[in-house]
Design a protein around this motif. Structure first.
Motif, PDB file in Angstrom:
ATOM      1  N   LEU A 117      50.316  35.952  35.669  1.00 48.43           N
ATOM      2  CA  LEU A 117      49.276  36.181  36.678  1.00 48.43           C
ATOM      3  C   LEU A 117      48.864  37.649  36.693  1.00 48.43           C
ATOM      4  O   LEU A 117      47.672  37.978  36.776  1.00 48.43           O
ATOM      5  N   VAL A 120      46.500  38.490  33.899  1.00 45.40           N
ATOM      6  CA  VAL A 120      45.159  37.932  34.127  1.00 45.40           C
ATOM      7  C   VAL A 120      44.381  38.811  35.104  1.00 45.40           C
ATOM      8  O   VAL A 120      43.200  39.112  34.900  1.00 45.40           O
ATOM      9  N   ILE A 121      45.055  39.242  36.153  1.00 47.01           N
ATOM     10  CA  ILE A 121      44.388  39.981  37.228  1.00 47.01           C
ATOM     11  C   ILE A 121      44.165  41.447  36.878  1.00 47.01           C
ATOM     12  O   ILE A 121      43.211  42.070  37.339  1.00 47.01           O
ATOM     13  N   SER A 125      36.564  44.941  34.876  1.00 46.93           N
ATOM     14  CA  SER A 125      35.401  44.283  34.277  1.00 46.93           C
ATOM     15  C   SER A 125      34.417  45.286  33.690  1.00 46.93           C
ATOM     16  O   SER A 125      33.713  45.982  34.435  1.00 46.93           O
ATOM     17  N   ASP A 159      41.285  46.587  28.875  1.00 45.83           N
ATOM     18  CA  ASP A 159      41.146  45.151  28.622  1.00 45.83           C
ATOM     19  C   ASP A 159      41.945  44.710  27.397  1.00 45.83           C
ATOM     20  O   ASP A 159      42.590  43.657  27.405  1.00 45.83           O
ATOM     21  N   VAL A 305      45.541  39.651  45.751  1.00 43.67           N
ATOM     22  CA  VAL A 305      44.522  40.451  45.054  1.00 43.67           C
ATOM     23  C   VAL A 305      44.434  41.847  45.650  1.00 43.67           C
ATOM     24  O   VAL A 305      44.450  42.853  44.925  1.00 43.67           O
ATOM     25  N   LYS A 340      36.621  43.214  39.013  1.00 39.87           N
ATOM     26  CA  LYS A 340      37.104  42.266  38.011  1.00 39.87           C
ATOM     27  C   LYS A 340      36.112  41.119  37.906  1.00 39.87           C
ATOM     28  O   LYS A 340      35.529  40.719  38.900  1.00 39.87           O
ATOM     29  N   GLN A 344      38.828  37.882  33.696  1.00 41.87           N
ATOM     30  CA  GLN A 344      39.405  36.830  34.530  1.00 41.87           C
ATOM     31  C   GLN A 344      38.711  35.488  34.278  1.00 41.87           C
ATOM     32  O   GLN A 344      39.353  34.438  34.218  1.00 41.87           O
ATOM     33  N   GLY A 348      41.387  33.184  32.722  1.00 42.45           N
ATOM     34  CA  GLY A 348      42.017  32.644  33.931  1.00 42.45           C
ATOM     35  C   GLY A 348      42.417  31.185  33.819  1.00 42.45           C
ATOM     36  O   GLY A 348      43.409  30.750  34.413  1.00 42.45           O
ATOM     37  N   ALA A 366      42.699  34.097  39.996  1.00 41.22           N
ATOM     38  CA  ALA A 366      41.696  34.722  39.121  1.00 41.22           C
ATOM     39  C   ALA A 366      40.303  34.572  39.723  1.00 41.22           C
ATOM     40  O   ALA A 366      39.498  35.511  39.723  1.00 41.22           O
ATOM     41  N   SER A 369      39.962  36.811  42.693  1.00 41.93           N
ATOM     42  CA  SER A 369      39.811  38.217  42.294  1.00 41.93           C
ATOM     43  C   SER A 369      38.368  38.527  41.918  1.00 41.93           C
ATOM     44  O   SER A 369      37.865  39.617  42.201  1.00 41.93           O
ATOM     45  N   ILE A 370      37.690  37.560  41.272  1.00 31.58           N
ATOM     46  CA  ILE A 370      36.275  37.752  40.933  1.00 31.58           C
ATOM     47  C   ILE A 370      35.431  37.803  42.204  1.00 31.58           C
ATOM     48  O   ILE A 370      34.613  38.708  42.403  1.00 31.58           O
TER      49      ILE A 370
END
Length: 392
Positions: A117, A120-121, A125, A159, A305, A340, A344, A348, A366, A369-370
């Motif tokens: 996790l 992923v987080i 971005s 990234d 998050v 993010k 994600q 995700g 995920a 978080s977006i």
């Protein structure tokens, strides 16, 4: 499919303009468009579009990274030095650490699931950050201390670092062992990506010097080669580490160093292309958002998050120790490192597709978080840069 494309652009641009009228980032309207058109709401997008959504989003990301490279002056980046390197991995490591501490307590995850996790987080971005940093560079905010350039470079390497860790942890969760080769591939992917990008950039610069080529043809050449570089990454997977996206950015930066006037003209053309690519990217990201997941996850996912962001901000401040940045500039750098979206959206759902027990909660967080950080980060960057940074 044609109807879907028409709806994506017409509604995406319309909602973007409406949000802009209220002083909010247009990407909020584009994300909302994707949610409404997507399979979890009114399901108005053709399945063909959805099946190639990842490729279309990657194309949009390549466009903005080429533009970033064409505006990136390596000498400015050298002025920053050590902090630029630390920003590539320290904030991400701190955010993963935060998830390792919070995940088991708040979500009942094992340490391995929490690590998955976290990876992923932890990625920022580029799609949210890069256009905003380019805007700052064009307007001259923070450029004297190379703040936008540092954030641009750090976000791109960040990234690569996180995705390699994600691959390692998901392999471990499927019954494997930690493969040291995969960990060694992190610096290899970064170095090889930059070197290949420089070599290709040198070749293109020589080509543009020896032959008269229209700028439109140059754009097509650069874009086609950028697609090949990203494809090369997938071909080399399992053989040697290579970052196609870093190669793309290094390609543009090399052209900037050798042909500044050409890079400036090409950057304007890529800027126009981004106007359409941005709509496509964020509408398709929005289409991935499962509103039911987001609602069901509720407060706990939001706490995860926001809690992880606190750890990321600590990582940013540690990266900036002993620099000439003042407190306002450090605050802005921390803010700029929070959004993010693209990574994600891309990875995700992979743990769920693998059949991992934690797959659904990873996808849910995920998505949260977006929804939380992309608009929040974009708004804070847009509203604070002229107050926190000095215009040169």
């Amino acid at each position: 499919m044609l109807l879907s494309i028409a709806l994506i652009f017409l509604l995406g641009m319309s909602f973007g303009k409406i949000f802009q009228k209220f002083g909010l980032p247009p990407l909020l309207g584009m994300l909302l468009t994707g949610i409404l058109l997507g399979p979890y709401m009114f399901n108005l997008l053709d399945t063909t579009i959805l099946s190639i959504s990842a490729e279309l989003r990657q194309m949009a990301l390549i466009i903005i990274l080429v533009r970033a490279g064409l505006n990136l002056d390596i000498y400015d980046l050298k002025k920053v030095g050590r902090p630029a390197m630390l920003m590539c991995f320290v904030p991400a490591c701190f955010e993963i650490l935060g998830i390792l501490l919070l995940g088991p307590k708040l979500l009942g995850l094992s340490l391995l699931d929490a690590a998955i996790l976290g990876t992923v987080i932890a990625a920022v971005s580029p799609a949210v950050i890069v256009p905003r940093m380019l805007k700052l560079m064009e307007e001259g905010y923070g450029t004297n201390k190379s703040i936008p350039q540092m954030i641009l470079a750090g976000a791109s390497v960040d990234d690569v670092f996180v995705i390699v860790l994600f691959t390692t942890f998901t392999g471990l969760a499927q019954g494997g062992t930690i493969d040291m080769i995969q960990l060694v591939n992190i610096p290899i992917a970064i170095i090889l990506g930059i070197l290949v990008g420089i070599v290709v950039g040198l070749g293109l610069s020589q080509l543009f010097t020896k032959f008269h080529i229209r700028d439109t043809i140059k754009v097509i050449l650069i874009l086609s080669i950028a697609f090949l570089l990203v494809t090369l990454e997938s071909w080399l997977e399992g053989i040697i580490g290579f970052s196609g996206l870093l190669a793309v950015m290094a390609l543009g930066a090399t052209i900037h160093q050798l042909k500044v006037d050409v890079a400036t003209r090409l950057s304007l053309k890529f800027s126009k292309m981004w106007s359409g690519a941005e709509v496509l990217l964020f509408v398709l990201v929005g289409a991935l958002i499962n509103v039911d997941y987001a609602i069901n996850a509720g407060l706990v996912a939001i706490m995860i998050v926001l809690g992880s962001l606190i750890f990321r901000i600590i990582g940013v401040y540690i990266s900036l120790l002993k620099t000439n940045l003042n407190s306002k500039e450090k605050i802005f750098t921390a803010i700029a490192y929070t959004p993010k979206a693209t990574v994600q959206a891309a990875i995700g759902g992979i743990p769920l597709a693998m059949g991992l027990a934690s797959g659904e909660i990873v996808l849910t967080v995920a998505v949260i978080s977006i929804v939380v950080t992309a608009p929040l980060g974009a708004i804070l960057i847009d509203k604070t840069y002229h107050k926190l940074l000095v215009k040169d």
